[in-house]
Design a protein around this motif. Structure first.
Motif, PDB file in Angstrom:
ATOM      1  N   TYR A   1      64.685 -29.896 -40.920  1.00 50.40           N
ATOM      2  CA  TYR A   1      63.855 -29.707 -42.119  1.00 50.40           C
ATOM      3  C   TYR A   1      62.921 -28.518 -41.932  1.00 50.40           C
ATOM      4  O   TYR A   1      62.757 -27.687 -42.829  1.00 50.40           O
ATOM      5  CB  TYR A   1      63.059 -30.979 -42.406  1.00 50.40           C
ATOM      6  CG  TYR A   1      62.131 -30.850 -43.581  1.00 50.40           C
ATOM      7  CD1 TYR A   1      62.624 -30.885 -44.881  1.00 50.40           C
ATOM      8  CD2 TYR A   1      60.764 -30.668 -43.402  1.00 50.40           C
ATOM      9  CE1 TYR A   1      61.786 -30.763 -45.974  1.00 50.40           C
ATOM     10  CE2 TYR A   1      59.917 -30.545 -44.488  1.00 50.40           C
ATOM     11  CZ  TYR A   1      60.432 -30.588 -45.769  1.00 50.40           C
ATOM     12  OH  TYR A   1      59.596 -30.458 -46.833  1.00 50.40           O
ATOM     13  N   ASP A   2      62.300 -28.405 -40.765  1.00 46.76           N
ATOM     14  CA  ASP A   2      61.388 -27.306 -40.484  1.00 46.76           C
ATOM     15  C   ASP A   2      62.134 -25.971 -40.492  1.00 46.76           C
ATOM     16  O   ASP A   2      61.648 -24.984 -41.056  1.00 46.76           O
ATOM     17  CB  ASP A   2      60.703 -27.531 -39.136  1.00 46.76           C
ATOM     18  CG  ASP A   2      59.558 -26.581 -38.894  1.00 46.76           C
ATOM     19  OD1 ASP A   2      58.859 -26.246 -39.865  1.00 46.76           O
ATOM     20  OD2 ASP A   2      59.356 -26.182 -37.729  1.00 46.76           O
TER      21      ASP A   2
ATOM     22  N   PHE B   1      64.855 -25.282 -42.116  1.00 48.23           N
ATOM     23  CA  PHE B   1      65.230 -24.990 -43.498  1.00 48.23           C
ATOM     24  C   PHE B   1      64.047 -24.428 -44.278  1.00 48.23           C
ATOM     25  O   PHE B   1      64.190 -23.463 -45.028  1.00 48.23           O
ATOM     26  CB  PHE B   1      65.755 -26.260 -44.182  1.00 48.23           C
ATOM     27  CG  PHE B   1      65.987 -26.097 -45.654  1.00 48.23           C
ATOM     28  CD1 PHE B   1      67.050 -25.346 -46.121  1.00 48.23           C
ATOM     29  CD2 PHE B   1      65.134 -26.676 -46.570  1.00 48.23           C
ATOM     30  CE1 PHE B   1      67.271 -25.175 -47.475  1.00 48.23           C
ATOM     31  CE2 PHE B   1      65.335 -26.517 -47.930  1.00 48.23           C
ATOM     32  CZ  PHE B   1      66.404 -25.773 -48.377  1.00 48.23           C
ATOM     33  N   LYS B   2      62.861 -25.022 -44.083  1.00 53.95           N
ATOM     34  CA  LYS B   2      61.676 -24.543 -44.792  1.00 53.95           C
ATOM     35  C   LYS B   2      61.304 -23.128 -44.348  1.00 53.95           C
ATOM     36  O   LYS B   2      60.934 -22.290 -45.175  1.00 53.95           O
ATOM     37  CB  LYS B   2      60.490 -25.488 -44.579  1.00 53.95           C
ATOM     38  CG  LYS B   2      60.585 -26.738 -45.402  1.00 53.95           C
ATOM     39  CD  LYS B   2      60.580 -26.362 -46.865  1.00 53.95           C
ATOM     40  CE  LYS B   2      60.480 -27.565 -47.741  1.00 53.95           C
ATOM     41  NZ  LYS B   2      60.493 -27.243 -49.146  1.00 53.95           N
ATOM     42  N   ILE B   3      61.382 -22.846 -43.062  1.00 53.66           N
ATOM     43  CA  ILE B   3      61.089 -21.494 -42.571  1.00 53.66           C
ATOM     44  C   ILE B   3      62.099 -20.507 -43.136  1.00 53.66           C
ATOM     45  O   ILE B   3      61.736 -19.415 -43.606  1.00 53.66           O
ATOM     46  CB  ILE B   3      61.076 -21.470 -41.030  1.00 53.66           C
ATOM     47  CG1 ILE B   3      59.869 -22.243 -40.509  1.00 53.66           C
ATOM     48  CG2 ILE B   3      61.067 -20.044 -40.502  1.00 53.66           C
ATOM     49  CD1 ILE B   3      59.878 -22.467 -39.016  1.00 53.66           C
ATOM     50  N   TYR B   4      63.368 -20.853 -43.102  1.00 56.16           N
ATOM     51  CA  TYR B   4      64.416 -19.981 -43.636  1.00 56.16           C
ATOM     52  C   TYR B   4      64.212 -19.757 -45.130  1.00 56.16           C
ATOM     53  O   TYR B   4      64.290 -18.621 -45.615  1.00 56.16           O
ATOM     54  CB  TYR B   4      65.777 -20.616 -43.371  1.00 56.16           C
ATOM     55  CG  TYR B   4      66.942 -19.826 -43.913  1.00 56.16           C
ATOM     56  CD1 TYR B   4      67.332 -18.644 -43.325  1.00 56.16           C
ATOM     57  CD2 TYR B   4      67.658 -20.296 -45.016  1.00 56.16           C
ATOM     58  CE1 TYR B   4      68.404 -17.918 -43.815  1.00 56.16           C
ATOM     59  CE2 TYR B   4      68.729 -19.586 -45.513  1.00 56.16           C
ATOM     60  CZ  TYR B   4      69.102 -18.387 -44.912  1.00 56.16           C
ATOM     61  OH  TYR B   4      70.151 -17.689 -45.404  1.00 56.16           O
ATOM     62  N   GLN B   5      63.897 -20.799 -45.867  1.00 57.10           N
ATOM     63  CA  GLN B   5      63.679 -20.692 -47.304  1.00 57.10           C
ATOM     64  C   GLN B   5      62.449 -19.819 -47.589  1.00 57.10           C
ATOM     65  O   GLN B   5      62.466 -18.984 -48.501  1.00 57.10           O
ATOM     66  CB  GLN B   5      63.500 -22.083 -47.901  1.00 57.10           C
ATOM     67  CG  GLN B   5      63.456 -22.115 -49.406  1.00 57.10           C
ATOM     68  CD  GLN B   5      63.296 -23.535 -49.929  1.00 57.10           C
ATOM     69  OE1 GLN B   5      62.746 -24.389 -49.233  1.00 57.10           O
ATOM     70  NE2 GLN B   5      63.753 -23.771 -51.135  1.00 57.10           N
ATOM     71  N   ASN B   6      61.412 -19.987 -46.813  1.00 59.18           N
ATOM     72  CA  ASN B   6      60.198 -19.205 -46.974  1.00 59.18           C
ATOM     73  C   ASN B   6      60.466 -17.721 -46.708  1.00 59.18           C
ATOM     74  O   ASN B   6      59.969 -16.849 -47.424  1.00 59.18           O
ATOM     75  CB  ASN B   6      59.112 -19.730 -46.037  1.00 59.18           C
ATOM     76  CG  ASN B   6      57.730 -19.522 -46.591  1.00 59.18           C
ATOM     77  OD1 ASN B   6      57.581 -19.079 -47.714  1.00 59.18           O
ATOM     78  ND2 ASN B   6      56.747 -19.853 -45.793  1.00 59.18           N
ATOM     79  N   GLU B   7      61.246 -17.424 -45.679  1.00 63.29           N
ATOM     80  CA  GLU B   7      61.582 -16.037 -45.367  1.00 63.29           C
ATOM     81  C   GLU B   7      62.408 -15.402 -46.488  1.00 63.29           C
ATOM     82  O   GLU B   7      62.216 -14.242 -46.829  1.00 63.29           O
ATOM     83  CB  GLU B   7      62.345 -15.950 -44.048  1.00 63.29           C
ATOM     84  CG  GLU B   7      61.502 -16.251 -42.836  1.00 63.29           C
ATOM     85  CD  GLU B   7      60.466 -15.162 -42.579  1.00 63.29           C
ATOM     86  OE1 GLU B   7      60.795 -13.974 -42.779  1.00 63.29           O
ATOM     87  OE2 GLU B   7      59.336 -15.512 -42.203  1.00 63.29           O
TER      88      GLU B   7
END
Length: 74
Positions: A54-55, A57-63
């Motif tokens: 989950y973390d 995915f969130k970092i990738y999505q944020n980038e």
């Protein structure tokens, strides 16, 4: 090779039991201290992997969102 021939000659219900023989659940082991620790470790591992996924995915999505917005501004 001969064991496959022996399984073929058995009735279907015995063949199914012979195929699943290695996957039997040992209830005495699961109720022992080592079994309980193994179950706890497994659940903790599943939770830990889920949090990491989950973390990530969130970092990738944020980038992706920040790079996309920077590309629009240029």
């Amino acid at each position: 090779m001969f064991s496959a021939w022996n399984l073929r000659d058995q009735p279907p219900e015995e063949r199914a039991a012979a195929d699943l023989q290695g996957f039997a659940v040992d209830k005495t082991f699961l109720s022992s201290l080592k079994g309980i620790l193994l179950e706890t470790e497994l659940v903790f591992g599943i939770i830990l992997v889920s949090v990491f996924a989950y973390d990530a995915f969130k970092i990738y999505q944020n980038e992706l969102v920040t790079r996309a917005s920077q590309g629009d501004q240029q």
